[in-house]
Structure formats: structure tokens, C-alpha cells
Design a protein around this motif. Structure first.
Motif, PDB file in Angstrom:
ATOM      1  N   LEU A 136       0.707  -1.112   0.084  1.00  0.00           N
ATOM      2  CA  LEU A 136      -0.196  -0.029  -0.076  1.00  0.00           C
ATOM      3  C   LEU A 136       0.882   1.137   0.012  1.00  0.00           C
ATOM      4  CD1 LEU A 136      -2.661   1.485   0.181  1.00  0.00           C
ATOM      5  CD2 LEU A 136      -2.492   1.231   2.689  1.00  0.00           C
ATOM      6  N   ASN A 137       1.923   1.140   0.799  1.00  0.00           N
ATOM      7  CA  ASN A 137       2.813   2.390   0.859  1.00  0.00           C
ATOM      8  C   ASN A 137       3.432   2.699  -0.258  1.00  0.00           C
ATOM      9  OD1 ASN A 137       3.598   3.731   3.605  1.00  0.00           O
ATOM     10  ND2 ASN A 137       2.763   1.624   3.977  1.00  0.00           N
ATOM     11  N   GLN A 138       3.763   1.517  -1.188  1.00  0.00           N
ATOM     12  CA  GLN A 138       4.331   1.544  -2.641  1.00  0.00           C
ATOM     13  C   GLN A 138       3.467   2.189  -3.337  1.00  0.00           C
ATOM     14  OE1 GLN A 138       6.922  -2.140  -2.933  1.00  0.00           O
ATOM     15  NE2 GLN A 138       8.454  -0.609  -1.904  1.00  0.00           N
ATOM     16  N   VAL A 139       2.248   1.695  -3.381  1.00  0.00           N
ATOM     17  CA  VAL A 139       1.166   2.164  -4.535  1.00  0.00           C
ATOM     18  C   VAL A 139       1.112   3.678  -4.164  1.00  0.00           C
ATOM     19  CG1 VAL A 139      -1.298   2.395  -4.986  1.00  0.00           C
ATOM     20  CG2 VAL A 139      -0.052   0.105  -4.614  1.00  0.00           C
ATOM     21  N   LEU A 140       0.984   4.200  -2.803  1.00  0.00           N
ATOM     22  CA  LEU A 140       1.144   5.925  -2.648  1.00  0.00           C
ATOM     23  C   LEU A 140       2.320   6.435  -3.178  1.00  0.00           C
ATOM     24  CD1 LEU A 140      -0.128   5.638   0.923  1.00  0.00           C
ATOM     25  CD2 LEU A 140      -1.517   6.437  -1.004  1.00  0.00           C
ATOM     26  N   SER A 141       3.612   5.655  -3.295  1.00  0.00           N
ATOM     27  CA  SER A 141       4.689   6.274  -3.686  1.00  0.00           C
ATOM     28  C   SER A 141       4.425   6.513  -5.332  1.00  0.00           C
ATOM     29  CB  SER A 141       5.992   5.190  -3.444  1.00  0.00           C
ATOM     30  OG  SER A 141       7.109   5.890  -4.277  1.00  0.00           O
ATOM     31  N   VAL A 142       4.022   5.510  -6.032  1.00  0.00           N
ATOM     32  CA  VAL A 142       3.757   5.799  -7.459  1.00  0.00           C
ATOM     33  C   VAL A 142       2.706   7.040  -7.578  1.00  0.00           C
ATOM     34  CG1 VAL A 142       2.951   4.583  -9.590  1.00  0.00           C
ATOM     35  CG2 VAL A 142       4.240   3.292  -7.944  1.00  0.00           C
ATOM     36  N   VAL A 143       1.559   6.930  -7.067  1.00  0.00           N
ATOM     37  CA  VAL A 143       0.705   8.067  -7.302  1.00  0.00           C
ATOM     38  C   VAL A 143       1.300   9.425  -6.992  1.00  0.00           C
ATOM     39  CG1 VAL A 143      -1.552   8.989  -6.177  1.00  0.00           C
ATOM     40  CG2 VAL A 143      -1.257   6.555  -6.586  1.00  0.00           C
ATOM     41  N   LEU A 144       2.054   9.508  -6.040  1.00  0.00           N
ATOM     42  CA  LEU A 144       2.573  10.841  -5.506  1.00  0.00           C
ATOM     43  C   LEU A 144       3.700  11.166  -6.750  1.00  0.00           C
ATOM     44  CD1 LEU A 144       2.974  10.224  -1.770  1.00  0.00           C
ATOM     45  CD2 LEU A 144       1.669  12.124  -2.835  1.00  0.00           C
ATOM     46  N   ALA A 145       4.453  10.168  -7.333  1.00  0.00           N
ATOM     47  CA  ALA A 145       5.572  10.452  -8.231  1.00  0.00           C
ATOM     48  C   ALA A 145       4.711  11.008  -9.438  1.00  0.00           C
ATOM     49  CB  ALA A 145       6.326   9.286  -8.591  1.00  0.00           C
ATOM     50  N   PHE A 146       3.489  10.495  -9.905  1.00  0.00           N
ATOM     51  CA  PHE A 146       2.849  10.846 -10.959  1.00  0.00           C
ATOM     52  C   PHE A 146       2.173  12.182 -10.814  1.00  0.00           C
ATOM     53  CE2 PHE A 146       1.979   6.215 -12.596  1.00  0.00           C
ATOM     54  CZ  PHE A 146       2.651   6.675 -14.032  1.00  0.00           C
ATOM     55  N   MET A 147       1.941  12.650  -9.522  1.00  0.00           N
ATOM     56  CA  MET A 147       1.458  13.887  -9.298  1.00  0.00           C
ATOM     57  C   MET A 147       2.527  14.969  -9.229  1.00  0.00           C
ATOM     58  SD  MET A 147      -1.065  12.916  -5.784  1.00  0.00           S
ATOM     59  CE  MET A 147      -1.362  14.848  -5.572  1.00  0.00           C
ATOM     60  N   GLY A 148       3.818  14.478  -9.023  1.00  0.00           N
ATOM     61  CA  GLY A 148       5.016  15.238  -9.227  1.00  0.00           C
ATOM     62  C   GLY A 148       5.329  15.391 -10.571  1.00  0.00           C
ATOM     63  N   ASP A 149       5.079  14.510 -11.360  1.00  0.00           N
ATOM     64  CA  ASP A 149       5.274  14.573 -12.965  1.00  0.00           C
ATOM     65  C   ASP A 149       4.547  15.712 -13.504  1.00  0.00           C
ATOM     66  OD1 ASP A 149       7.377  12.720 -12.813  1.00  0.00           O
ATOM     67  OD2 ASP A 149       5.800  11.050 -13.579  1.00  0.00           O
ATOM     68  N   VAL A 150       3.100  15.840 -12.953  1.00  0.00           N
ATOM     69  CA  VAL A 150       2.112  16.625 -13.546  1.00  0.00           C
ATOM     70  C   VAL A 150       2.298  18.310 -12.981  1.00  0.00           C
ATOM     71  CG1 VAL A 150      -0.185  17.345 -13.470  1.00  0.00           C
ATOM     72  CG2 VAL A 150       0.473  14.648 -13.492  1.00  0.00           C
ATOM     73  N   PHE A 151       2.648  18.167 -11.541  1.00  0.00           N
ATOM     74  CA  PHE A 151       2.719  19.287 -10.857  1.00  0.00           C
ATOM     75  C   PHE A 151       3.876  20.394 -11.283  1.00  0.00           C
ATOM     76  CE2 PHE A 151       3.451  22.277  -7.257  1.00  0.00           C
ATOM     77  CZ  PHE A 151       2.427  22.939  -7.151  1.00  0.00           C
ATOM     78  N   TYR A 152       5.068  19.547 -11.525  1.00  0.00           N
ATOM     79  CA  TYR A 152       6.289  20.256 -11.898  1.00  0.00           C
ATOM     80  C   TYR A 152       6.486  20.265 -13.508  1.00  0.00           C
ATOM     81  CZ  TYR A 152       6.692  19.179  -6.992  1.00  0.00           C
ATOM     82  OH  TYR A 152       6.646  19.127  -5.636  1.00  0.00           O
ATOM     83  N   GLY A 153       5.419  19.851 -14.220  1.00  0.00           N
ATOM     84  CA  GLY A 153       5.732  20.238 -15.839  1.00  0.00           C
ATOM     85  C   GLY A 153       6.528  19.290 -16.402  1.00  0.00           C
ATOM     86  N   LEU A 154       6.949  17.888 -15.784  1.00  0.00           N
ATOM     87  CA  LEU A 154       7.733  17.103 -16.640  1.00  0.00           C
ATOM     88  C   LEU A 154       7.203  16.472 -17.651  1.00  0.00           C
ATOM     89  CD1 LEU A 154       9.442  15.527 -13.232  1.00  0.00           C
ATOM     90  CD2 LEU A 154      10.030  17.504 -14.427  1.00  0.00           C
ATOM     91  N   GLY A 155       8.026  15.911 -18.274  1.00  0.00           N
ATOM     92  CA  GLY A 155       7.678  15.499 -19.813  1.00  0.00           C
ATOM     93  C   GLY A 155       7.937  13.918 -19.837  1.00  0.00           C
ATOM     94  N   PRO A 156       7.737  13.203 -21.030  1.00  0.00           N
ATOM     95  CA  PRO A 156       7.588  11.978 -21.367  1.00  0.00           C
ATOM     96  C   PRO A 156       8.413  10.870 -20.543  1.00  0.00           C
ATOM     97  CG  PRO A 156       7.991  13.027 -23.239  1.00  0.00           C
ATOM     98  CD  PRO A 156       7.871  14.026 -22.463  1.00  0.00           C
ATOM     99  N   ILE A 157       9.670  11.409 -20.516  1.00  0.00           N
ATOM    100  CA  ILE A 157      10.756  10.533 -19.928  1.00  0.00           C
ATOM    101  C   ILE A 157      10.441  10.268 -18.563  1.00  0.00           C
ATOM    102  CG2 ILE A 157      13.075  10.119 -19.451  1.00  0.00           C
ATOM    103  CD1 ILE A 157      13.842  11.956 -21.925  1.00  0.00           C
ATOM    104  N   ALA A 158      10.122  11.375 -18.024  1.00  0.00           N
ATOM    105  CA  ALA A 158       9.548  11.006 -16.484  1.00  0.00           C
ATOM    106  C   ALA A 158       8.339  10.292 -16.221  1.00  0.00           C
ATOM    107  CB  ALA A 158       9.483  12.495 -15.637  1.00  0.00           C
ATOM    108  N   TYR A 159       7.457  10.397 -16.981  1.00  0.00           N
ATOM    109  CA  TYR A 159       6.256   9.526 -16.843  1.00  0.00           C
ATOM    110  C   TYR A 159       6.610   8.099 -16.976  1.00  0.00           C
ATOM    111  CZ  TYR A 159       3.123  13.443 -16.738  1.00  0.00           C
ATOM    112  OH  TYR A 159       2.344  14.685 -16.223  1.00  0.00           O
ATOM    113  N   ILE A 160       7.284   7.781 -18.135  1.00  0.00           N
ATOM    114  CA  ILE A 160       7.808   6.280 -18.565  1.00  0.00           C
ATOM    115  C   ILE A 160       8.545   5.824 -17.044  1.00  0.00           C
ATOM    116  CG2 ILE A 160       9.371   5.004 -19.764  1.00  0.00           C
ATOM    117  CD1 ILE A 160       8.672   6.792 -22.215  1.00  0.00           C
TER     118      ILE A 160
END
Length: 299
Positions: A229-253
Motif C-alpha cells: 500500500l505504501n508503494q502504491v502511494l509512492s507511485v501515485v505521488l510520483a505521478f502527481m509530481g510529474d504533473v505538478f512540476y511540468g515534467l515530460g514523457p521520460i519522467a512519466y515512463i
């Protein structure tokens, strides 16, 4: 079946250099570095000066050396009673208590000196960061939240990297804290809870008998799903970071791969192979860190 393993053990037939490298778990220092650089790159959205990147490495190396040595020193009597950790160098005498204390003092001095040369903010905050790192081994005597204490240290790698680069451009602590990539800091914390539990679950019965605390002891058979469960939260927060900080496709991959590698690590843990699960979980952070860094460099 739970596989017996210990990342800090060292056999007597190896050289002194090998024993020190195992004692410090040196590979984990290099695995942590991409996360520190992630913080430095995301905070300013460009490549930090090379001297700052070098000083981040030095600071991380010195502080992690002090922290790992202190951890081994604080736990040497416990490790001597645990069949899984009886080959650790402080237990076998391959590294003496005096050597360990000298290494802590030298490493902390190196950390504070490195922080001084990074920037004013890094130096002012360095005692707080060191305090969090150096108090970790004592927390499991009192609370299961020691797992989150250890995880916070991993989050501080991203935080500290961000302070190192942001401190060159901001002029107040308010601006500094506003610029920290908090989504990634939190993502690292939840990621680290998972790999720390992979270290504690095999020792749950022993820890319970010694009066030590962890979520592995507290939750019993539910500890592994809790790690997931903690690691699922990690992935969700990383995706939120990708969006919030305006990162590109390499970061999403990289974030997707981060999640997939953690999922495989979880699968290994369900099969009782906590050693491989631990290391695959660390590999996932390297993929995330490098992916975000290359995204900022190339896009």
C-alpha cells in the motif's frame, strides 16, 4: 519460506576493504544518489552547477557513512543475537568499536564541511538533517514508526538535493521551502517504507522477542500488504509530481517503470525472497531518479 539474507554481513575470508564496503553497504549510497540529484534538478528545472553536484555526492556519502556506522554500533548487541546478522563486522570484531566511533566523527565532520560549501541554507539545516539520521537506530526501541523514520531519511535525500540547488537562487527560507519538490519527497518516503519492511518482516519474530518495534511486528501477516500500500502511494505521488512540476514523457515512463519494478519486488516478497525484493525495490528508485533527471536535461 523466508529466505535468510543480510546486506551488511561479511565473511571473515574477505579483505579489510571488502569488509568496510559491506559494513557501510556502499552500493546503497550510490543507489540513493539519483534521488538526491532528482531533488536538485526538479527544484530549479535545469542542470545544477557541477560543483554543487559533487558537493551533494560528498554530503550524501559522509552522512550516510556516519548514519550506517552509528546504526551498526547501536545494534551490535542485538545483531549478535540474531542468526541473520551475526556476520556483521562489528559483531565478528573485524571492525572495532573504536574504529566505528572514529569513522562516525570523521564522517560527520565531512558532512558539515560539505554542507558549508554548498550554501548558507544547506549549512544551517545540516544539524537537523544529521539529527534525523543519527537518531534512527534508537527509534525501534520505542515505536513501530521507526519504519517511517528511516523512510524520512530517504525523503531527506531529495529535500537536501533541492536545498543545494535552490539555495543558489533564493533569498529566504520561505522561498526555499516553497521550491522543494514535496510530491517527490513524500513519494520517496512511502517507497522507502516498503523496502524497510522487506528488511524487517524476516526478523519479525526475533524483534518481538527482543522488545523491538516495527510495522512488521505490529501488523504480523498484514505487514506485507501494508508495504505494498505504501508503494502504491509512492507511485501515485510520483505521478502527481510529474504533473505538478511540468515534467515530460521520460519522467512519466520512469514513473511507470518505478511502479512495475516495485510490483515485481512485491511479488518476490510474497514468495519469501525478501533479499531480492529489497534490492529490486532500490533499483526502482534509481530508475525514477535517472528518468526525471534525463527528462529535465533532454526535454
Amino acid at each position: 519460506m523466508v529466505h535468510s539474507w543480510d546486506p551488511g554481513g561479511a565473511t571473515e575470508s574477505k579483505s579489510k576493504l571488502y569488509i568496510y564496503l559491506r559494513f557501510l553497504r556502499i552500493e546503497q549510497t550510490f543507489f540513493s544518489l539519483p534521488m538526491a540529484y532528482l531533488g536538485a534538478f526538479v527544484a530549479i528545472k535545469k542542470v545544477p552547477p557541477l560543483y554543487i553536484l559533487f558537493l551533494i555526492f560528498l554530503s550524501l556519502f559522509f552522512l550516510r557513512t556516519a548514519g550506517m556506522t552509528n546504526d551498526n554500533l547501536a545494534d551490535r548487541e542485538i545483531d549478535a543475537r540474531n542468526p541473520r546478522t551475526r556476520t556483521r563486522p562489528l559483531v565478528t570484531g573485524k571492525i572495532s568499536v573504536t574504529e566505528a566511533k572514529v569513522l562516525i566523527a570523521v564522517s560527520l565532520a565531512g558532512f558539515f564541511a560539505s554542507a558549508y560549501f554548498v550554501n548558507f541554507y544547506a549549512f544551517v539545516l545540516s544539524p537537523l538533517v544529521a539529527l534525523v539520521v543519527m537518531t534512527y537506530p534508537y527509534m525501534k526501541r520505542y515505536t513501530a514508526f521507526a519504519n517511517y523514520h528511516l523512510a524520512t531519511i530517504q525523503g531527506l535525500a531529495i529535500f537536501s538535493g533541492a536545498v543545494a540547488s535552490l539555495g543558489l537562487y533564493v533569498h529566504s527560507f520561505t522561498s526555499l521551502f516553497e521550491g522543494i519538490p514535496w510530491f517527490f519527497v513524500l513519494s520517496a518516503i512511502f517507497w522507502a517504507v516498503g523496502f524497510d519492511l522487506y528488511n524487517h518482516i524476516p526478523d519479525a519474530e526475533f524483534d518481538k522477542s527482543m522488545g523491538l518495534h516495527s510495522f512488521a511486528v505490529l501488523l504480523g501477516n498484514k505487514a506485507l500488504p501494508f508495504a505494498g500500500l505504501n508503494q502504491v502511494l509512492s507511485v501515485v505521488l510520483a505521478f502527481m509530481g510529474d504533473v505538478f512540476y511540468g515534467l515530460g514523457p521520460i519522467a512519466y515512463i520512469a514513473t511507470v517503470l518505478h511502479g512495475l519494478i516495485m510490483a515485481y519486488a512485491y511479488y518476490l516478497a510474497t514468495r519469501g525472497n525478501f533479499g531480492k525484493a529489497f534490492y529490486y525495490n532500490i533499483y526502482s528508485s534509481v530508475v525514477l531518479g535517472l528518468g526525471v533527471i534525463f527528462d529535465i536535461i533532454l526535454i
